[in-house]
Scaffold this active site. Structure first.
Site, mmCIF file in Angstrom:
data_model
loop_
_atom_site.group_PDB
_atom_site.id
_atom_site.type_symbol
_atom_site.label_atom_id
_atom_site.label_comp_id
_atom_site.label_asym_id
_atom_site.label_seq_id
_atom_site.Cartn_x
_atom_site.Cartn_y
_atom_site.Cartn_z
ATOM 1 C CB SER A 94 -0.947 -0.004 1.208
ATOM 2 O OG SER A 94 -1.866 -1.069 1.096
ATOM 3 C CB THR A 95 2.432 3.149 2.421
ATOM 4 O OG1 THR A 95 2.932 2.191 3.369
ATOM 5 C CG2 THR A 95 0.960 3.411 2.712
#
Length: 366
Positions: A94-95
Site C-alpha cells: 500500500s505505502t
C-alpha cells in the site's frame, strides 16, 4: 531460453504471423512494409520453447528495417511436447514504507515476468495490475490452448472488497486465465472453469470478511490511542518551546527570516532542518490571535432605576411641606379645610388633604 538467437528466429518463422500475416519463412513486418526489429508476441508464443519469453529479436542478417520480402517456405516443425504454463506475477503493497521484497522473492522462482507497484487498493486504477492482466489476456487470445496463470503472493494484494474481487474474477473466468495463491488458507492454483467458479465466489466473501476485521481493529486502536491523548496526525513543525523562543526574539526586534534560521525541527521527516519563514509567520500570528481579546465589550441598554426625588410635591421635605400647608390654611376658608379633613377621614389617598388635616389638628391642640 535454450535456443540460440538464430535457432529461435528459425523456430518462429516456421509459423505464420497472425498479426502481420507474414508467411512461414519470413520475419514479421511493420505497417510500412519493412522487416520488423522484433517478432510479434502472437507469433513466437506459438513455439513451445519460446512461450515464456517476452522478447525475440529478428537477426540482423534477415534485414530488420529494410523492405520486406517473402522468404522461402520452410518445412513443418515436428510436433513438440506439451508446453509449460506461463506464470505472470503481480506484487503490491500500500505505502512506500511497507516492504515489497518478500513478495518478489516468492514470485521470482516461478514467474518469468513480474509486475509490482506501491499503491493502495483504494485507488481503482492500478497501472501495473492492468499491465499484468493485459499481458495474460493477450497470450491467452493468441494461444487459446496455452495455460496462463496469474500468480500473487496472497489474495489481498489483488482487491480490497468483495465487489472488486468479483469483478476481477469475472474477467479471469471470461479470459480463461487461472489464479494462483502462494500463501494463505486457500493457496494453490484454481481453474476458472468448473469448481473454480465456486472458489472465486467463496474467495470474494472471505476477502470482504478479512477487510471488515482489519477495519474494526484499526478503529479500536484509534479509540484506545485517543483515550491516552494521542489523536494522531502530523506532528507540529513548531512546538511550544520553539514558539516561546521565537516570540522572545521577535519582541527584541529580530526579523522573522533570522528567527527561522535559529529554530530547528525536532520530529517528523524534516527533523534537523529549519522551519520555513511562512511557518514561523503562521505560528506567531496564531499565538497572537489566541491571546488577543475576544472583541469590544457590548454594553446592553440598562433599565432605569427608581430614584426618590425631593420637592414640593414629593412629600419628603417636611419643612417645605409645613410652610406650604400654613400658607394654604391661611388663605383657605373653614369649609375647604373641613372638606379636606372629611376626605382624609374617609380614607381618600390624597397627600395634600392628609397634610392639611394634620396641620389643622396641630393648630387646634395649640
Amino acid at each position: 531460453m535454450d535456443l540460440t538467437p538464430d535457432q529461435a528466429a528459425n523456430a518462429v518463422e516456421r509459423n505464420e504471423c497472425p498479426k502481420c500475416e507474414a508467411p512461414a519463412g519470413s520475419p514479421c513486418r511493420t505497417r510500412g512494409r519493412k522487416a520488423a526489429t522484433k517478432y510479434h508476441t502472437a507469433r513466437f508464443i506459438l513455439v513451445p520453447a519460446l512461450r515464456e519469453e517476452l522478447d525475440v529479436l529478428v537477426p540482423e542478417d534477415r534485414g530488420p528495417g529494410r523492405p520486406w520480402r517473402p522468404g522461402p517456405p520452410v518445412e513443418a516443425a515436428p510436433a513438440a511436447a506439451a508446453a509449460k504454463p506461463i506464470r505472470i506475477g503481480y506484487a503490491r503493497c500500500s505505502t512506500a514504507q511497507q516492504e515489497l521484497q518478500s513478495q518478489l522473492d516468492a514470485l521470482e522462482p516461478l514467474c518469468k515476468r513480474i509486475f509490482h507497484e506501491k499503491i493502495s487498493t483504494r485507488v481503482k486504477t492500478r497501472p501495473k495490475l492492468e499491465e499484468a492482466l493485459k499481458l495474460a489476456y493477450d497470450i491467452k487470445e493468441a494461444a487459446p490452448d496455452q495455460e496462463v496463470i496469474l500468480t500473487v503472493h496472497e489474495l489481498k494484494r489483488l482487491a480490497r472488497n468483495a465487489a472488486e474481487l468479483m469483478t476481477l474474477s469475472g474477467q479471469l473466468q471470461a479470459a480463461g486465465v487461472q489464479l494462483e495463491l502462494l500463501t494463505g488458507p486457500l493457496n494453490g492454483i484454481y481453474d476458472p472453469n468448473g469448481m473454480g467458479a465456486m472458489f472465486f465466489a467463496v474467495l470474494a466473501a472471505a476477502a470482504q470478511i478479512e477487510r471488515n476485521y482489519i477495519r474494526e481493529k484499526t478503529l479500536e486502536g484509534q479509540v484506545a490511542a485517543a483515550a491516552k491523548g494521542n489523536h494522531g496526525g502530523r506532528p507540529k513543525v513548531i512546538d511550544d518551546d520553539m514558539l516561546l523562543f521565537a516570540r522572545a526574539l521577535k519582541d527584541r526586534g529580530v526579523p522573522v527570516p533570522e528567527i527561522a534560521k535559529k529554530l530547528t525541527i525536532k520530529t517528523g521527516k524534516n527533523a534537523g532542518q529549519h522551519p520555513s519563514v511562512a511557518s514561523v509567520y503562521r505560528a506567531l500570528a496564531d499565538a497572537e490571535a489566541s491571546e488577543a481579546p475576544a472583541g469590544p465589550e457590548i454594553i446592553a441598554p440598562r433599565r432605569p432605576t427608581r430614584v426618590d426625588l425631593t420637592g414640593p410635591s414629593s412629600g419628603t421635605d417636611l419643612e417645605l411641606m409645613d410652610r406650604l400647608t400654613r400658607q394654604a390654611l391661611g388663605g383657605a376658608t373653614d369649609e375647604v379645610t373641613a372638606t379636606l379633613v372629611e376626605q382624609t377621614e374617609d380614607g381618600t389617598n390624597d397627600v395634600v388633604a392628609a397634610l392639611l388635616a394634620q396641620a389643622r389638628h396641630e393648630g387646634e391642640d395649640s
